[in-house]
Design a protein around this motif. Structure first.
Motif, PDB file in Angstrom:
ATOM      1  N   GLU A 294      50.461  48.578  29.881  1.00 51.46           N
ATOM      2  CA  GLU A 294      51.712  47.969  30.351  1.00 51.46           C
ATOM      3  C   GLU A 294      52.529  48.975  31.167  1.00 51.46           C
ATOM      4  O   GLU A 294      53.067  48.656  32.215  1.00 51.46           O
ATOM      5  N   GLU A 295      52.576  50.222  30.675  1.00 53.64           N
ATOM      6  CA  GLU A 295      53.313  51.249  31.406  1.00 53.64           C
ATOM      7  C   GLU A 295      52.740  51.449  32.804  1.00 53.64           C
ATOM      8  O   GLU A 295      53.475  51.641  33.766  1.00 53.64           O
TER       9      GLU A 295
ATOM     10  N   ASN B 264      53.285  48.087  34.808  1.00 50.26           N
ATOM     11  CA  ASN B 264      54.717  47.879  35.107  1.00 50.26           C
ATOM     12  C   ASN B 264      55.282  48.989  35.981  1.00 50.26           C
ATOM     13  O   ASN B 264      56.472  49.001  36.285  1.00 50.26           O
ATOM     14  N   LYS B 265      54.463  49.941  36.338  1.00 50.55           N
ATOM     15  CA  LYS B 265      54.847  51.015  37.242  1.00 50.55           C
ATOM     16  C   LYS B 265      56.044  51.815  36.746  1.00 50.55           C
ATOM     17  O   LYS B 265      56.915  52.189  37.522  1.00 50.55           O
ATOM     18  N   LEU B 266      56.113  52.013  35.446  1.00 49.49           N
ATOM     19  CA  LEU B 266      57.249  52.792  34.957  1.00 49.49           C
ATOM     20  C   LEU B 266      56.840  54.194  34.524  1.00 49.49           C
ATOM     21  O   LEU B 266      57.667  54.976  34.079  1.00 49.49           O
TER      22      LEU B 266
ATOM     23  N   GLU C 214      56.017  56.753  36.293  1.00 51.14           N
ATOM     24  CA  GLU C 214      56.612  57.846  37.064  1.00 51.14           C
ATOM     25  C   GLU C 214      58.020  58.163  36.554  1.00 51.14           C
ATOM     26  O   GLU C 214      58.421  59.318  36.472  1.00 51.14           O
TER      27      GLU C 214
ATOM     28  N   ARG D 201      46.230  62.952  31.770  1.00 52.86           N
ATOM     29  CA  ARG D 201      47.198  63.447  32.737  1.00 52.86           C
ATOM     30  C   ARG D 201      46.785  63.054  34.159  1.00 52.86           C
ATOM     31  O   ARG D 201      47.593  62.549  34.939  1.00 52.86           O
ATOM     32  N   ALA D 202      45.497  63.270  34.463  1.00 52.07           N
ATOM     33  CA  ALA D 202      45.036  63.014  35.823  1.00 52.07           C
ATOM     34  C   ALA D 202      44.997  61.528  36.139  1.00 52.07           C
ATOM     35  O   ALA D 202      45.115  61.129  37.295  1.00 52.07           O
TER      36      ALA D 202
ATOM     37  N   LEU E 289      48.828  58.625  37.128  1.00 54.63           N
ATOM     38  CA  LEU E 289      49.392  58.125  38.380  1.00 54.63           C
ATOM     39  C   LEU E 289      48.320  57.744  39.385  1.00 54.63           C
ATOM     40  O   LEU E 289      48.640  57.360  40.509  1.00 54.63           O
ATOM     41  N   ALA E 290      47.066  57.848  38.961  1.00 54.05           N
ATOM     42  CA  ALA E 290      45.998  57.505  39.901  1.00 54.05           C
ATOM     43  C   ALA E 290      45.884  55.997  40.029  1.00 54.05           C
ATOM     44  O   ALA E 290      45.956  55.276  39.042  1.00 54.05           O
ATOM     45  N   GLY E 291      45.721  55.548  41.231  1.00 54.73           N
ATOM     46  CA  GLY E 291      45.559  54.112  41.441  1.00 54.73           C
ATOM     47  C   GLY E 291      44.174  53.826  41.959  1.00 54.73           C
ATOM     48  O   GLY E 291      43.263  54.625  41.830  1.00 54.73           O
ATOM     49  N   GLY E 292      44.045  52.673  42.578  1.00 53.02           N
ATOM     50  CA  GLY E 292      42.766  52.338  43.202  1.00 53.02           C
ATOM     51  C   GLY E 292      41.771  51.788  42.212  1.00 53.02           C
ATOM     52  O   GLY E 292      42.127  51.282  41.162  1.00 53.02           O
TER      53      GLY E 292
END
Lengths: 494, 318
Positions: free
Chosen positions: A291-292, A295-297, A299, A473-474, A477-480
């Protein structure tokens, strides 16, 4: 750092604790413990079975059957009274009385003596001075059967006509009419013919048939011997001859095999609870992490706390949830053991005996928490790599299978008394170590194995925290696209 | 004025890709600093390095005199470009949680959270779960989480993207409000109008490299002066005129021209030369350059021209 970890943990805990599924899961066991006895009470028949004995062979067989049923009832009362005396330590009231001899089976002669001595009423009078205030009263079970005298019409009916005469009694049409549960016809030619007819209003219970059978056998033998020249008394005596088996049984749960099983109950329950609560709280944590991400929270969060703090906070929160669930379940189990009476309570109490040992408690807590951390980390890493629960399922399903199947086999292995090589091997595979050690605690595991497996597990967790921590950690924030194995390994090495 | 933020030779590489290249700039305490650039220019990567979300490959960063780290978070408010909230948490609990993560006590965070919600006209919704708030309301809650600790340094990454016009106005007011109370505000944007209205100074970034740092006037000064004039003859031949493009049609012999001057030539000089050269004028109007013009001049492309291959969000943790 600790402040951040605790804040994240508290939020995780609160978020999971606010979900409906958490409360449903938490309350399942207490509800089952509460509903179980109630269901049993509601499901069990309150009224005794109505039995009619029709003896066309002279009446003696009917009287013998009724006496046998009464004997069995008195044997049951005597056995229950013995358990009651043992449970509340009342033996001093009459150390030589039958009901103070707990480790034996009561013969017909014992039962006759018990009845001749005044039965349960006299026994309770003798027990009263030794019974402390507040001890629950002993209540003998109600009779299971009530015997109804056959009507003159049925008594007068021929053997062949009894069938139709009984039909209205077995299936009455009146709204308030109570049906017969059993009718037994001993025909006039009983002795020449072994046939006895039994009508039942439903499935005849094993207990009823098993009580009836020996009386009829004895009667049949007596008549046979009599018809072959023995006097009536000699025939009766010969047919009643039975070995006086002096059976000694251990107290409930006192047998060697039972003792191993009972000692294993708590560790096995802990093992099972570890698996259950891990799967549940792990999936809740996974959901939260996904969810985090979705939901893009993330960062916003990792601008305030480091990824490591976030990871440890989530772990602590989830361990907290898991331990809370287990604490509630344990307390309910202990409550059920000590607030209730009966065979289950008699089994649970000795099962809780390992809790008297500090070493056992420490071992259980260590392997429990270590097992939690070891597997929760896997959930956490999967959550950090997944944008949706569907993504997460792709990783989760094979991992869960790899964890659950060996553990289920392990528990079954312990329950069936096997100590086999497979269970020992699982002890040394870190992901299964907590389950294997917990499961083996009851059946006996050498101290060196516990310590060595504990050290190995600690080392495994340390490496896991480093590698999966890097992956966490890595991946945050990784997307794709979903990372493939190569990417996962690269992130672990980064 | 002290430097609140200082980057010296900062570089960030993701494998072979250089997201930020030898970047140096500073932000003074109390100023509103615009961080301008197109998509993929390196704005988000730079801000993430300032916040210690990612570490630079090279160079040094000083935030309020310290190295980047979570210990700075008690003085920093951050609104990321990609926004979201815990959906099941109430508005006030969300703000309080982030306040506590930034070192506030629960009571102080809750009190200031309530104050902010009231200011954002969400006072009646403080106990409403975020998932039940409208998108606009949730955006306000998100802004409140950035402001709850009364930050000394407010970092806003593309803060206007996705906001409705009402919330854009609210955000502009909050930026000005923060600046008035002495906070330093850094915000990245590719929408030049916001920067023009708010920034004291700005940094222009393209492909990870600094193209300009200074005030808006200094930025405009990098462009040759432009003016619109209406004259009977073309000023193209006058000294100092780089270009004079006719606009529209001639009316009664009068023609409008868009005149670009050579670098360093003042519009006043051209007026003098027109007078001395006998060029009759009906209109003489110096044209104020926009930041958009500056951007085009310095970078060569419009700031909102997307460069998807350079999206730092995809590369940040790859």
């Amino acid at each position: 750092m600790m402040r951040h970890i605790l804040l994240v943990a508290a939020r995780e805990f609160r978020q999971i604790a606010m979900t409906r599924s958490f409360w449903l899961t938490l309350l399942i066991l207490p509800a089952a413990l509460a509903i179980g006895p109630l269901t049993q009470r509601f499901m069990s028949k309150d009224e005794p079975d109505r039995v009619m004995l029709i003896d066309h062979s002279g009446g003696g067989t009917a009287r013998a059957i009724e006496a046998q049923f009464e004997r069995e009832r008195q044997r049951g009362i005597l056995t229950d009274l013995s358990r009651y005396v043992q449970r509340y330590h009342l033996d001093d009231a009459a150390p030589t009385a039958l009901w103070s001899q707990h480790d034996r089976w009561y013969s017909d002669a014992d039962v006759a003596r018990f009845v001749a001595d005044g039965g349960v009423d006299t026994a309770l009078t003798r027990l009263k001075p030794a019974t402390p205030d507040g001890t629950p009263a002993f209540t003998p079970d109600k009779p299971r059967y009530v015997f109804l005298a056959p009507s003159p019409a049925i008594t007068a009916a021929t053997d062949g006509a009894v069938d139709s005469a009984l039909r209205p009694l077995l299936h009455p049409t009146g709204k308030d009419a109570e049906p017969l549960d059993y009718a037994v016809l001993v025909p006039a030619d009983f002795g020449q013919s072994p046939v006895v007819r039994l009508w039942s209003n439903g499935d005849a219970t094993q207990r009823f048939v098993a009580t009836l059978q020996p009386v009829l056998t004895q009667e049949l033998r007596g008549r046979y011997l009599e018809s072959n020249g023995l006097s009536a008394d000699a025939a009766r005596t010969a047919s009643a001859i039975a070995p006086a088996l002096a059976i000694s049984t251990p107290p409930p749960g006192g047998g060697a095999r039972e003792r191993v099983l009972i000692r294993s109950i708590l560790p096995l329950v802990a093992c099972y609870m570890l698996m259950m609560s891990l799967m549940l709280s792990g999936s809740w944590m996974l959901q939260g992490t996904v969810e985090e991400r979705s939901n893009k929270l993330l960062e916003t969060v990792i601008a305030c706390v480091s990824p490591e703090e976030l990871m440890y906070g989530k772990l602590v929160g989830t361990v907290g949830i898991g331990l809370s669930m287990i604490a509630v379940w344990m307390l309910c189990g202990i409550g059920a053991a000590y607030a209730t009476q009966g065979t289950i309570a008699d089994m649970i109490r000795p099962a809780l005996e390992p809790l008297n040992s500090v070493g056992t408690i420490a071992t259980m807590i260590y392997f429990f928490v270590a097992g939690y951390v070891a597997i929760a980390m896997v959930f956490l890493a999967i959550g950090a790599m997944s944008d949706s629960m569907r993504d997460a399922q792709g990783y989760l399903t094979p991992i869960l299978m790899a964890i659950i199947i060996p553990i289920t086999i392990l528990i079954q292995g312990i329950l069936s008394g096997g100590g086999g090589i497979g269970i020992e091997v699982l002890t040394w595979i870190p992901i299964y170590t907590p389950f294997a050690v917990l499961a083996r605690l009851g059946s006996g595991i050498p101290a060196w194995e516990v310590i060595a497996a504990g050290v190995l597990l600690a080392a495994f967790i340390a490496i896991e925290l480093v590698l999966l921590g890097r992956l966490f950690r890595a991946s945050l924030l990784a997307g794709g696209q979903r990372p493939d194995l190569k990417t996962i390994v690269a992130r672990m090495r980064a | 004025m002290t430097q609140l933020l200082e980057l010296t030779g900062v570089t960030k590489r993701f494998d072979a890709f250089t997201a930020v290249d030898d970047l140096s700039f500073s932000v003074r305490e109390g100023e509103v600093f615009g961080f301008l650039g197109g998509n993929g220019a390196g704005k988000t990567t730079t801000l993430r390095m300032v916040l210690d979300i990612i570490r630079p490959t090279g160079g040094t960063i000083s935030v309020m005199g310290r190295a980047p780290g979570r210990e700075n978070s008690r003085d920093i408010g951050f609104l990321p470009e990609e926004r979201g909230l815990y959906r099941q948490m109430t508005a006030i609990d969300t703000i309080t949680y982030f306040g506590r993560l930034k070192g506030m006590t629960a009571a102080a965070a809750r009190d200031h959270g309530r104050e902010l919600l009231t200011r954002f006209e969400l006072g009646d919704h403080e106990k409403t779960a975020v998932e039940k708030l409208s998108k606009g309301m949730a955006q306000k809650v998100q802004l409140a989480t950035a402001l709850v600790n009364r930050p000394r340094l407010l970092i806003l990454d593309e803060p206007f993207s996705g906001l409705d016009p009402v919330n854009q106005g609210l955000l502009e007011n909050e930026i000005l409000h923060a600046a008035q109370r002495g906070a330093t505000v850094i915000f990245s944007t590719h929408v030049m109008q916001h920067a023009e209205r708010l920034c004291d100074r700005l940094l222009l970034l393209a492909k990870g490299r600094k193209r300009f740092e200074g005030t808006q006037d200094e930025a405009r000064a990098t462009l040759p002066a432009q003016l619109d004039i209406v004259a009977r003859t073309s000023p193209a031949t006058l000294p100092g005129v780089a270009n004079a493009a006719p606009l529209g049609t001639t009316i009664d012999g009068w023609q409008e021209y868009r005149v670009s001057l050579d670098p360093g030539v003042d519009p006043g000089d051209l007026l003098l030369r027109c007078t001395e050269g006998g060029v009759p004028l009906r209109r003489f109007e110096p044209r104020r350059a926009t930041l958009h013009d500056v951007f085009l001049h310095l970078v060569g492309t419009a700031p909102d021209a997307a460069t998807p291959d350079l999206d730092p969000n995809r590369r940040a943790a790859a």
